[in-house]
Design an enzyme around this catalytic site. Structure first.
Site, PDB file in Angstrom:
ATOM      1  N   ARG A  10     -11.191 -16.233 -16.054  1.00 37.11           N
ATOM      2  CA  ARG A  10     -10.696 -14.874 -16.255  1.00 37.11           C
ATOM      3  C   ARG A  10      -9.953 -14.846 -17.590  1.00 37.11           C
ATOM      4  NH1 ARG A  10      -7.119 -14.288 -11.264  1.00 37.11           N
ATOM      5  NH2 ARG A  10      -6.637 -12.303 -12.267  1.00 37.11           N
ATOM      6  N   LYS A  82      -4.805 -20.708  -4.880  1.00 38.96           N
ATOM      7  CA  LYS A  82      -4.370 -19.696  -3.904  1.00 38.96           C
ATOM      8  C   LYS A  82      -5.185 -18.407  -3.995  1.00 38.96           C
ATOM      9  CE  LYS A  82      -0.602 -17.151  -5.928  1.00 38.96           C
ATOM     10  NZ  LYS A  82       0.774 -16.747  -5.765  1.00 38.96           N
ATOM     11  N   ASP A  83      -5.917 -18.214  -5.088  1.00 37.82           N
ATOM     12  CA  ASP A  83      -6.794 -17.051  -5.204  1.00 37.82           C
ATOM     13  C   ASP A  83      -8.194 -17.330  -4.652  1.00 37.82           C
ATOM     14  OD1 ASP A  83      -4.760 -15.681  -6.473  1.00 37.82           O
ATOM     15  OD2 ASP A  83      -5.422 -16.241  -8.480  1.00 37.82           O
ATOM     16  N   THR A 126       6.931  -6.634  -5.270  1.00 43.46           N
ATOM     17  CA  THR A 126       5.904  -7.626  -4.930  1.00 43.46           C
ATOM     18  C   THR A 126       4.869  -6.964  -4.049  1.00 43.46           C
ATOM     19  OG1 THR A 126       5.339  -9.684  -3.824  1.00 43.46           O
ATOM     20  CG2 THR A 126       7.257  -8.529  -2.958  1.00 43.46           C
ATOM     21  N   SER A 128       2.596  -8.818  -2.496  1.00 47.00           N
ATOM     22  CA  SER A 128       2.167  -9.853  -1.556  1.00 47.00           C
ATOM     23  C   SER A 128       2.812  -9.620  -0.186  1.00 47.00           C
ATOM     24  CB  SER A 128       2.570 -11.229  -2.104  1.00 47.00           C
ATOM     25  OG  SER A 128       2.848 -12.129  -1.057  1.00 47.00           O
ATOM     26  N   LEU A 129       1.990  -9.489   0.847  1.00 46.72           N
ATOM     27  CA  LEU A 129       2.535  -9.264   2.193  1.00 46.72           C
ATOM     28  C   LEU A 129       3.355 -10.464   2.651  1.00 46.72           C
ATOM     29  CD1 LEU A 129      -0.602  -7.614   3.826  1.00 46.72           C
ATOM     30  CD2 LEU A 129       1.543  -6.478   3.215  1.00 46.72           C
ATOM     31  N   ARG A 130       2.944 -11.664   2.231  1.00 50.21           N
ATOM     32  CA  ARG A 130       3.709 -12.871   2.571  1.00 50.21           C
ATOM     33  C   ARG A 130       5.118 -12.809   1.970  1.00 50.21           C
ATOM     34  NH1 ARG A 130       4.816 -17.018  -0.549  1.00 50.21           N
ATOM     35  NH2 ARG A 130       3.409 -16.159  -2.120  1.00 50.21           N
ATOM     36  N   ARG A 131       5.204 -12.421   0.705  1.00 48.71           N
ATOM     37  CA  ARG A 131       6.528 -12.319   0.076  1.00 48.71           C
ATOM     38  C   ARG A 131       7.323 -11.168   0.692  1.00 48.71           C
ATOM     39  NH1 ARG A 131       3.748 -13.380  -5.798  1.00 48.71           N
ATOM     40  NH2 ARG A 131       3.890 -15.650  -5.763  1.00 48.71           N
ATOM     41  N   ARG A 148       1.555  -4.999  -9.076  1.00 46.04           N
ATOM     42  CA  ARG A 148       0.378  -5.825  -9.341  1.00 46.04           C
ATOM     43  C   ARG A 148       0.229  -6.036 -10.841  1.00 46.04           C
ATOM     44  NH1 ARG A 148      -5.211  -4.832  -7.698  1.00 46.04           N
ATOM     45  NH2 ARG A 148      -5.316  -6.847  -8.741  1.00 46.04           N
ATOM     46  N   GLY A 149      -0.812  -6.733 -11.239  1.00 43.89           N
ATOM     47  CA  GLY A 149      -1.040  -7.011 -12.652  1.00 43.89           C
ATOM     48  C   GLY A 149      -0.775  -8.477 -12.939  1.00 43.89           C
ATOM     49  N   ASN A 150      -1.043  -8.900 -14.165  1.00 43.38           N
ATOM     50  CA  ASN A 150      -0.825 -10.305 -14.477  1.00 43.38           C
ATOM     51  C   ASN A 150       0.664 -10.587 -14.671  1.00 43.38           C
ATOM     52  OD1 ASN A 150      -0.146  -9.839 -17.230  1.00 43.38           O
ATOM     53  ND2 ASN A 150      -2.319  -9.544 -17.666  1.00 43.38           N
ATOM     54  N   VAL A 151       0.979 -11.846 -14.839  1.00 43.16           N
ATOM     55  CA  VAL A 151       2.391 -12.258 -14.848  1.00 43.16           C
ATOM     56  C   VAL A 151       3.186 -11.498 -15.915  1.00 43.16           C
ATOM     57  CG1 VAL A 151       3.954 -14.211 -15.248  1.00 43.16           C
ATOM     58  CG2 VAL A 151       1.870 -14.534 -13.884  1.00 43.16           C
ATOM     59  N   THR A 153       2.556  -8.568 -17.301  1.00 43.55           N
ATOM     60  CA  THR A 153       2.681  -7.161 -16.911  1.00 43.55           C
ATOM     61  C   THR A 153       3.813  -6.991 -15.897  1.00 43.55           C
ATOM     62  OG1 THR A 153       0.278  -6.987 -17.131  1.00 43.55           O
ATOM     63  CG2 THR A 153       1.388  -5.189 -15.979  1.00 43.55           C
ATOM     64  N   ARG A 154       3.867  -7.905 -14.935  1.00 43.23           N
ATOM     65  CA  ARG A 154       4.890  -7.784 -13.888  1.00 43.23           C
ATOM     66  C   ARG A 154       6.290  -7.968 -14.463  1.00 43.23           C
ATOM     67  NH1 ARG A 154       2.277 -10.878  -8.614  1.00 43.23           N
ATOM     68  NH2 ARG A 154       0.125 -10.709  -9.305  1.00 43.23           N
ATOM     69  N   CYS A 241      -5.575 -11.849   2.022  1.00 42.90           N
ATOM     70  CA  CYS A 241      -4.365 -11.219   1.471  1.00 42.90           C
ATOM     71  C   CYS A 241      -3.977  -9.972   2.250  1.00 42.90           C
ATOM     72  CB  CYS A 241      -4.523 -10.939  -0.014  1.00 42.90           C
ATOM     73  SG  CYS A 241      -6.055 -10.112  -0.380  1.00 42.90           S
TER      74      CYS A 241
HETATM   75  N1  LIG Z   1      -1.602 -13.783  -7.280  1.00 41.76           N
HETATM   76  C1  LIG Z   1      -1.936 -14.130  -8.631  1.00 41.76           C
HETATM   77  C2  LIG Z   1      -1.603 -15.550  -8.908  1.00 41.76           C
HETATM   78  N2  LIG Z   1      -2.451 -16.540  -8.628  1.00 41.76           N
HETATM   79  C3  LIG Z   1      -1.860 -17.721  -8.968  1.00 41.76           C
HETATM   80  C4  LIG Z   1      -0.616 -17.453  -9.479  1.00 41.76           C
HETATM   81  C5  LIG Z   1       0.358 -18.434  -9.958  1.00 41.76           C
HETATM   82  C6  LIG Z   1      -0.144 -19.847 -10.151  1.00 41.76           C
HETATM   83  C7  LIG Z   1      -0.319 -20.637  -8.885  1.00 41.76           C
HETATM   84  O1  LIG Z   1       0.219 -20.314  -7.829  1.00 41.76           O
HETATM   85  O2  LIG Z   1      -1.021 -21.659  -8.961  1.00 41.76           O
HETATM   86  C8  LIG Z   1      -0.441 -16.065  -9.471  1.00 41.76           C
HETATM   87  C9  LIG Z   1       0.720 -15.297  -9.936  1.00 41.76           C
HETATM   88  C10 LIG Z   1       1.838 -15.172  -8.935  1.00 41.76           C
HETATM   89  O3  LIG Z   1       1.612 -15.198  -7.721  1.00 41.76           O
HETATM   90  O4  LIG Z   1       2.985 -15.027  -9.377  1.00 41.76           O
END
Ligand SMILES: NCc1[nH]cc(CCC(=O)O)c1CC(=O)O
Length: 306
Positions: A10, A82-83, A126, A128-131, A148-151, A153-154, A241
């Site tokens: 990506r 984790k993805d 966040t 993430s339902l887990r968080r 959401r979005g990449n690190v 962006t967040r 997720c």
């Molecule tokens: N959900 C997106 C994602 N996928 C992996 C990571 C971080 C790197 C990792 O856990 O290996 C992140 C960002 C985050 O959750 O903050």
């Protein structure tokens, strides 16, 4: 001259860092090997206005990269483990699991040092339902808002003042050289990360012997065992997720300890379980902890939360 090894990735800064990291390790392990990056856009990156759970889950981040491998435009794909969904698409395998980085989550805020310090009703970002479930369990008064979005962006949305705090994975923040932004590590066993968090995985076509041979040098046996237990637990629980599941497996000299958690983001209700096993049975350990969680009523919490 052997053909170059092409890495599908990506285009986010974190994904590119991880792909470059794998490229560097491959060049180091196999002098003379040419390694190239093939950066691709995925549906998961393009659709940012809806939650992952509603647009079809984490597999969206893999699909375009898998198509590139099927069409022989790439040989491997690099992912954050984790993805990677519990079950891969048929015809693909995880051919390497790299040594794990910090698997903890990170509490990030410009004004507060810990979750406990946040004022009543503060906004936490966040998706993430887990968080969300774990924040809710500790601090039912806080407002949970989507993010959401990449690190990068967040972090920008935090800095723009949309939230008092956000939660990210330490591994991603560290890889981008932003460790200074972490105010507090939300660490196990009190707070559990996502199954596989902090580990980088290489995916490739099943049966590609050349790739399989090249990847042996990258795999870390301890990480592989730990994530096998976490992912087996997740798979047994039907994890995606759309539900809040945390897992963390400790590898010690005497064997493995797996900590598991299932939660509900709306109520903050959590159930927890843990068990030990010898290091040769990680999958059975994952299934055992999943069964313990189900015995405590995890089923009710596992009904899709959105
Ligand atoms: N959900 C997106 C994602 N996928 C992996 C990571 C971080 C790197 C990792 O856990 O290996 C992140 C960002 C985050 O959750 O903050």
């Amino acid at each position: 001259m052997t053909a170059p090894l092409r890495i599908a990735t990506r285009k986010s800064a974190l994904a590119l860092w991880q792909a470059e990291h794998v490229a560097a390790l491959l060049r180091q392990a196999h002098p003379g090997l040419t390694v190239e990056l093939v950066p691709l856009s995925t549906r998961g990156d393009e659709i940012l206005d809806r939650s992952l759970a509603t647009i079809g889950g984490k597999g969206l981040f893999l699909k375009e990269l898998e198509i590139a491998m099927l069409e022989d435009r790439a040989d491997i794909a690099v992912h954050s483990l984790k993805d990677v969904p519990a079950e891969l698409e048929p015809g693909f395998v995880l051919s390497a699991i790299l040594p794990r980085a910090d698997a903890a989550d990170a509490f990030i805020s410009n004004d507060y040092a810990t979750l406990a310090e946040l004022p009543n009703g503060a906004r936490v970002g966040t998706s993430s339902l887990r968080r969300q479930a774990q924040v809710r369990a500790l601090r039912p008064d806080l407002q949970l808002l989507d993010l959401r979005g990449n690190v990068n962006t967040r972090l920008a949305k935090l800095d723009e003042g949309h939230y008092e705090a956000i939660i990210l994975a330490c591994a991603g923040v560290d890889r981008l050289g932003l460790s200074g932004r972490i105010r507090h590590r939300l660490a196990s066993p009190d707070w559990l990360p996502a199954p596989g968090q902090g580990a980088i995985a290489v995916e490739s076509r099943d049966g590609d012997r050349r790739v399989a041979d090249l990847m042996v040098a990258l795999t870390d046996a301890e990480t592989q065992m730990a994530v096998a237990a976490e992912r087996a637990m997740n798979e047994k629980l039907g994890g995606s997720c759309a539900v809040a599941i945390g897992a963390w497996c400790v590898v010690a000299e005497y064997g493995l300890t797996l900590h598991g958690m299932v939660g509900n983001a709306a109520t903050g209700e959590l159930v927890r379980a843990q068990a030990d096993a010898t290091s040769d049975t990680p999958v059975a350990l994952g299934h055992e902890v999943a069964a313990m969680l189900l015995a405590q009523g995890a089923e009710e919490l596992l009904k899709p939360q959105r």
